[in-house]
Design a protein around this motif. Structure first.
Motif, mmCIF file in Angstrom:
data_model
loop_
_atom_site.group_PDB
_atom_site.id
_atom_site.type_symbol
_atom_site.label_atom_id
_atom_site.label_comp_id
_atom_site.label_asym_id
_atom_site.label_seq_id
_atom_site.Cartn_x
_atom_site.Cartn_y
_atom_site.Cartn_z
ATOM 1 N N CYS A 105 -0.143 10.357 1.714
ATOM 2 C CA CYS A 105 -1.535 10.164 1.288
ATOM 3 C C CYS A 105 -2.445 11.320 1.657
ATOM 4 O O CYS A 105 -3.620 11.320 1.288
ATOM 5 N N TYR A 112 1.096 4.207 -3.087
ATOM 6 C CA TYR A 112 0.956 5.654 -2.904
ATOM 7 C C TYR A 112 2.208 6.385 -3.366
ATOM 8 O O TYR A 112 2.128 7.462 -3.970
ATOM 9 N N TYR A 131 -6.911 -2.692 -3.727
ATOM 10 C CA TYR A 131 -6.938 -1.294 -3.302
ATOM 11 C C TYR A 131 -7.410 -0.364 -4.408
ATOM 12 O O TYR A 131 -7.976 0.698 -4.129
ATOM 13 N N ALA A 152 -0.989 10.590 -4.005
ATOM 14 C CA ALA A 152 -2.343 10.575 -3.449
ATOM 15 C C ALA A 152 -3.381 10.853 -4.528
ATOM 16 O O ALA A 152 -4.424 10.206 -4.602
ATOM 17 N N VAL A 172 -3.843 7.721 -6.759
ATOM 18 C CA VAL A 172 -4.632 6.664 -6.126
ATOM 19 C C VAL A 172 -6.097 7.058 -6.082
ATOM 20 O O VAL A 172 -6.988 6.238 -6.342
ATOM 21 N N THR A 209 -3.559 5.013 7.006
ATOM 22 C CA THR A 209 -4.057 4.845 5.639
ATOM 23 C C THR A 209 -3.015 4.214 4.737
ATOM 24 O O THR A 209 -3.256 3.177 4.111
ATOM 25 N N CYS A 210 -1.835 4.823 4.648
ATOM 26 C CA CYS A 210 -0.829 4.366 3.676
ATOM 27 C C CYS A 210 0.382 3.691 4.313
ATOM 28 O O CYS A 210 1.233 3.159 3.602
ATOM 29 N N ILE A 227 0.840 -1.199 0.000
ATOM 30 C CA ILE A 227 0.000 0.000 0.000
ATOM 31 C C ILE A 227 0.877 1.253 0.000
ATOM 32 O O ILE A 227 0.622 2.218 -0.738
ATOM 33 N N THR A 228 1.930 1.243 0.807
ATOM 34 C CA THR A 228 2.855 2.378 0.822
ATOM 35 C C THR A 228 3.494 2.575 -0.548
ATOM 36 O O THR A 228 3.568 3.702 -1.063
ATOM 37 N N GLN A 257 2.990 4.885 5.571
ATOM 38 C CA GLN A 257 4.222 5.669 5.581
ATOM 39 C C GLN A 257 4.466 6.146 7.017
ATOM 40 O O GLN A 257 3.541 6.570 7.706
#
Length: 300
Positions: A292, A28, A150, A33, A36, A272-273, A24-25, A275
């Motif tokens: 994100c 992004y 995702y 952002a 995505v 969320t991401c 996921i990181t 990071q």
């Protein structure tokens, strides 16, 4: 795409969660952002519908075109064929614009899952064009499953999961609960609930378990929504960090205190991401993830 042998037990739980979060990181970082959020609407169930009375090859090509459009690959053309093979599906990754996708012969009579198999392969094409990959086959396949889910087409892969007394079926490398986790992360980010699209009762159960695991990410300190036990542990660790500068962070908690500067700071993964975010320890305040752009209410 992995093809679990008929009758083999389905692995459950969250054994690949670290790789999923890294995926996921990475997504992004590669798309940004804004990139995505261009996938904020999932593939519609009607676009993947494939009835038994539909022509096999015309129907497969129609679903493939819908997925190509969903993944924003307008100049890509998929040529879909069927043959006896060990895996569920495969794609020949070339410079394009034509890509040859082969599906396992069993999809000739299991047409409701053609969209799921194609979603994973079209995601491979997207990642190939983006130049985004993980080292090793398994990690790269987990990346592909995660991106498929995702970016709004992976609900098909979870819906292909079915278990009953006579048979079992699961597509992809993620466990059903991990698919549920990624779909829930997407739902939290975009305000979209995929559960009405599931036709498999087992898929809904796996999504609910994944959603609960994803919700924990929103309740970990130093986020303000953290529970009492988490906040108490956080306060204890914060006090220890102040009293013992340079102490090695505890790997059992998601946050880490940094004492090298003029003031104590804490780093933690964005819910969320994923990071890592570094903020000063100064009580309650709002922060924003630089990757994100999620707004976070913190109590440091």
């Amino acid at each position: 795409m992995a093809n679990r042998p008929p009758g083999a037990p389905v692995v459950h739980g969250f054994p690949h969660l670290a790789t999923v979060r890294s995926a996921i990181t990475a997504l992004y970082r590669r798309l940004s952002a804004d990139g995505v959020h261009a996938y904020a609407t999932s593939l519609a169930p009607a676009d993947a519908a494939f009835a038994d009375q539909d022509d096999l090859h015309l129907g497969a090509q129609r679903v493939a075109r819908a997925l190509v459009q969903h993944f924003h690959l307008p100049d890509a053309r998929l040529i879909v064929g069927f043959r006896a093979m060990e895996h569920a599906a495969s794609v020949e990754l070339t410079a394009g614009p034509e890509y040859f996708v082969e599906l396992n012969d069993r999809f000739r009579t299991h047409r409701r899952d053609v969209g799921a198999a194609l979603a994973h392969e079209v995601a491979h094409v997207l990642l190939h064009r983006l130049g985004l990959e993980f080292p090793g086959t398994r990690a790269n396949e987990i990346l592909t499953d995660t991106v498929t889910a995702y970016l709004g087409a992976g609900w098909l892969l979870l819906d292909a999961f079915r278990e009953d007394a006579a048979s079992r079926q699961k597509l992809g490398y993620l466990t059903p609960e991990e698919f549920g986790y990624v779909l829930a992360k997407r739902a939290f980010a975009f305000g979209e609930d995929p559960s009405p699209w599931f036709t498999s009762p087992q898929a809904y159960t796996a999504y609910a378990e994944g959603r609960e695991r994803a919700a924990r990410d929103l309740r970990r300190p130093p986020l303000s929504a953290a529970g009492w036990a988490g906040r108490r542990r956080y306060a204890k660790d914060r006090r220890y960090a102040r009293e013992h500068p340079g102490a090695v962070p505890d790997p059992s908690v998601p946050y880490a205190f940094e004492t090298g500067g003029p003031e104590l700071r804490v780093s933690f993964p964005c819910p969320t991401c994923h990071q890592r975010i570094r903020v000063p320890v100064r009580g309650r305040f709002g922060a924003r993830c630089g990757l994100c752009r999620t707004h976070l209410e913190c109590d440091t």
